[in-house]
Design a protein around this motif. Structure first.
Motif, short mmCIF file in Angstrom:
data_model
loop_
_atom_site.label_atom_id
_atom_site.label_comp_id
_atom_site.label_asym_id
_atom_site.label_seq_id
_atom_site.Cartn_x
_atom_site.Cartn_y
_atom_site.Cartn_z
N GLY A 188 78.00 71.97 14.73
CA GLY A 188 79.13 72.77 15.22
C GLY A 188 80.11 71.95 16.01
O GLY A 188 81.33 72.10 15.86
N TRP A 189 79.61 71.05 16.85
CA TRP A 189 80.49 70.20 17.66
C TRP A 189 81.30 69.26 16.77
O TRP A 189 82.51 69.12 16.94
CB TRP A 189 79.66 69.42 18.67
CG TRP A 189 80.50 68.53 19.53
CD1 TRP A 189 81.24 68.90 20.62
CD2 TRP A 189 80.71 67.13 19.36
NE1 TRP A 189 81.89 67.80 21.14
CE2 TRP A 189 81.57 66.71 20.38
CE3 TRP A 189 80.24 66.19 18.45
CZ2 TRP A 189 81.97 65.38 20.51
CZ3 TRP A 189 80.64 64.87 18.59
CH2 TRP A 189 81.50 64.49 19.60
N VAL A 190 80.62 68.61 15.80
CA VAL A 190 81.31 67.69 14.91
C VAL A 190 82.36 68.43 14.10
O VAL A 190 83.50 67.97 13.97
CB VAL A 190 80.32 66.94 13.99
CG1 VAL A 190 81.04 66.20 12.88
CG2 VAL A 190 79.46 66.00 14.80
N SER A 191 82.00 69.59 13.57
CA SER A 191 82.98 70.34 12.76
C SER A 191 84.14 70.83 13.61
O SER A 191 85.27 70.90 13.12
CB SER A 191 82.31 71.51 12.04
OG SER A 191 81.88 72.49 12.96
N SER A 192 83.92 71.11 14.90
CA SER A 192 85.03 71.54 15.77
C SER A 192 86.02 70.39 15.99
O SER A 192 87.20 70.63 16.21
CB SER A 192 84.50 72.06 17.10
OG SER A 192 84.04 71.00 17.93
N LYS A 193 85.54 69.16 15.93
CA LYS A 193 86.42 68.01 16.11
C LYS A 193 87.34 67.82 14.91
O LYS A 193 88.44 67.29 15.04
CB LYS A 193 85.61 66.73 16.34
CG LYS A 193 84.79 66.76 17.59
CD LYS A 193 85.68 66.93 18.79
CE LYS A 193 84.87 67.10 20.07
NZ LYS A 193 85.71 67.44 21.20
N PHE A 194 86.90 68.27 13.73
CA PHE A 194 87.70 68.12 12.53
C PHE A 194 88.64 69.31 12.30
O PHE A 194 89.58 69.22 11.55
CB PHE A 194 86.81 67.92 11.29
CG PHE A 194 86.17 66.57 11.29
CD1 PHE A 194 86.90 65.44 10.98
CD2 PHE A 194 84.83 66.42 11.62
CE1 PHE A 194 86.31 64.17 10.98
CE2 PHE A 194 84.24 65.18 11.62
CZ PHE A 194 84.97 64.05 11.31
N ARG A 195 88.35 70.43 12.97
CA ARG A 195 89.22 71.61 12.83
C ARG A 195 90.47 71.49 13.68
O ARG A 195 91.45 72.14 13.43
CB ARG A 195 88.45 72.87 13.24
CG ARG A 195 87.60 73.40 12.13
CD ARG A 195 87.02 74.75 12.49
NE ARG A 195 85.61 74.48 12.84
CZ ARG A 195 84.96 75.03 13.83
NH1 ARG A 195 85.55 75.88 14.62
NH2 ARG A 195 83.71 74.73 14.06
N GLY A 196 90.37 70.66 14.69
CA GLY A 196 91.55 70.40 15.53
C GLY A 196 91.79 71.45 16.48
O GLY A 196 92.45 72.08 17.02
#
Length: 101
Positions: free
Chosen positions: A93-101
């Motif tokens: 979840g943390w990694v994907s939040s970094k890519f969602r901007g």
């Protein structure tokens, strides 16, 4: 600050890990009646027996998985499975939040 979506992912995956552990153990062949013939569990047990001179060592991974498959997860195992699942889900979840901007 941790995003609510990261917390939700961690809680969800931790819960799913605990709920799916018995299903996964059964699918591998670890069950209440013993190890299912021809299953992944049977292969693991055979390999462990060969490595240990003919027997499966008490406390080994195969022995612990068979115990959990037969009797269910202990409270400690439930806490470990839930924690690992939550940590993995939180990380994703943390990694994907970094890519969602």
């Amino acid at each position: 600050m941790v995003a609510l979506s990261v917390i939700a992912m961690a809680v969800g995956t931790g819960t799913a890990a605990v709920l799916m552990a018995p299903v996964a153990l059964g699918a591998m062949g670890f069950g209440a009646g013993g190890v299912a013939a021809g299953s992944t569990a049977a292969g693991m047990m055979s390999s462990a027996a060969v490595a240990n001179g003919g027997g499966v060592a008490a406390g080994s991974l195969v022995a612990a998985l068979q115990s959990a498959g037969a009797a269910g997860l202990t409270s400690v195992a439930t806490a470990v499975v839930g924690s690992v699942g939550a940590a993995a889900g939180g990380a994703v979840g943390w990694v994907s939040s970094k890519f969602r901007g």
